[in-house]
Design an enzyme around this catalytic site. Structure first.
Site, PDB file in Angstrom:
ATOM      1  CB  THR A 119      10.965  46.074  34.167  1.00 60.87           C
ATOM      2  OG1 THR A 119      12.373  46.024  33.494  1.00 60.87           O
ATOM      3  CG2 THR A 119      10.967  46.805  35.494  1.00 60.87           C
ATOM      4  CE1 TYR A 123      15.837  52.151  28.256  1.00 61.71           C
ATOM      5  CE2 TYR A 123      17.693  52.481  29.656  1.00 61.71           C
ATOM      6  CZ  TYR A 123      16.381  52.367  29.546  1.00 61.71           C
ATOM      7  OH  TYR A 123      15.449  52.411  30.329  1.00 61.71           O
ATOM      8  CE  LYS A 161      14.015  55.339  29.077  1.00 61.49           C
ATOM      9  NZ  LYS A 161      12.790  55.589  29.176  1.00 61.49           N
TER      10      LYS A 161
END
Length: 304
Positions: free
Chosen positions: A217, A181, A185
């Site tokens: 989220t 991840y 990014k």
């Protein structure tokens, strides 16, 4: 906050069936934009459309949707065609959709990079490239790439590396979901900086931003169980946590504030320009990752 004239301004927000994308769509619609959202699942996307309409009181048919799965380059190309059939301009593209995975996985298109990098970076890069003609035609326009401060090296957090390994894009040497991840990014920021240089003078601004740590989220839906449990039950209580409501104020700010007209190639955090990691300014490294994405997406003409 000074807002651009809302008269028929159009925003396309990816991954807007829940979480930040959904709330951002509501705010853009309330601000007077025509809003186009994307989702992977037709039923869930139609449900999101109803949610947004009820929440905003939209009766002017200024909310549309198209289906998009960033894990499939065929889906990306189809989504672009579906958007073009709407015969709308495009003033703001928000590359919001992203993912994490429980295990090292690959998309149907490639094994050159693992799935997290493919979905969070390669898919949005292709989507953006295919929409550039419409963005140029609609200029002044803006591209907003959602990234994360987790791209920054932080050895205090276990599992998060301090270096993006160009020889490990497929995760064969090392893989851990936060490693993947974080690197995806960082690649998003390289995409931002490199594309902004290419588009100088075109009227298309390209920026990226970190919405903050938003436990509410659904990003971690595919993360390991322990991670999901901790985020859901404990991390929302941290002082550094940000609500979806507050985080999406920035989504609208960066896409509509007149003071940001023409500002490009920047990284924003907490509503203001900030500095990204040292590695993110290594654009020669970024170009190598860009070229891998182009190889995967069949964008030979856009390689460095």
């Amino acid at each position: 906050m000074a807002i651009l004239s809302p008269s028929k301004k159009v925003v396309l927000i990816t991954g807007a069936t829940d979480g930040l994308g959904l709330e951002a769509a509501k705010k853009y619609l309330k601000a007077g934009f025509i809003v186009v959202i994307t989702g992977r699942n037709k039923q869930k996307t139609q449900k999101a459309v109803k949610n947004i309409k009820v929440s905003t009181g939209d009766t002017d048919d200024e909310l549309r949707y198209i289906l998009l799965d960033l894990a499939s380059l065929t889906s990306v190309r189809r989504a672009v065609q579906d958007f073009l059939t709407l015969s709308l301009p495009l003033h703001v593209l928000v590359n919001n959709a992203g993912t994490t995975t429980k295990t090292r996985e690959f998309t149907e298109d490639t094994q050159l990079v693992e799935k997290t990098l493919a979905v969070n970076f390669v898919g949005p890069l292709l989507l953006t490239e295919l929409l550039l003609p419409k963005l140029r035609e609609s200029a002044p326009s803006r591209i907003l790439n959602v990234t994360s401060s987790l791209h920054e090296p932080n050895p205090k957090i276990p599992g998060i590396p301090t270096n993006f390994d160009l020889d490990n894009l497929d995760g064969s040497k090392q893989w851990e979901f936060m490693y993947a991840y974080k690197n995806s990014k960082l690649a998003v920021i390289w995409h931002t900086y490199l594309l902004s240089e290419r588009l100088k003078g075109s009227g298309v601004a390209v920026n990226c931003f970190c919405p903050g740590f938003v436990p509410g989220t659904n990003l971690n839906r595919d993360a390991p169980f322990l991670t999901r449990f901790v985020v859901k039950n404990f991390m929302g209580k941290l002082k550094s946590a940000v609500t979806i409501e507050k985080a999406t104020d920035d989504y609208l700010l960066y896409g509509s504030n007149t003071e940001l007209e023409g500002v490009t190639g920047k990284y924003f955090r907490d509503g203001k320009e900030s500095s990204s990691s040292a590695d993110s300014y290594n654009l020669e490294k970024g170009k190598k990752v860009w070229n891998v994405a182009c190889d995967i997406a069949g964008l030979d003409d856009t390689k460095y």
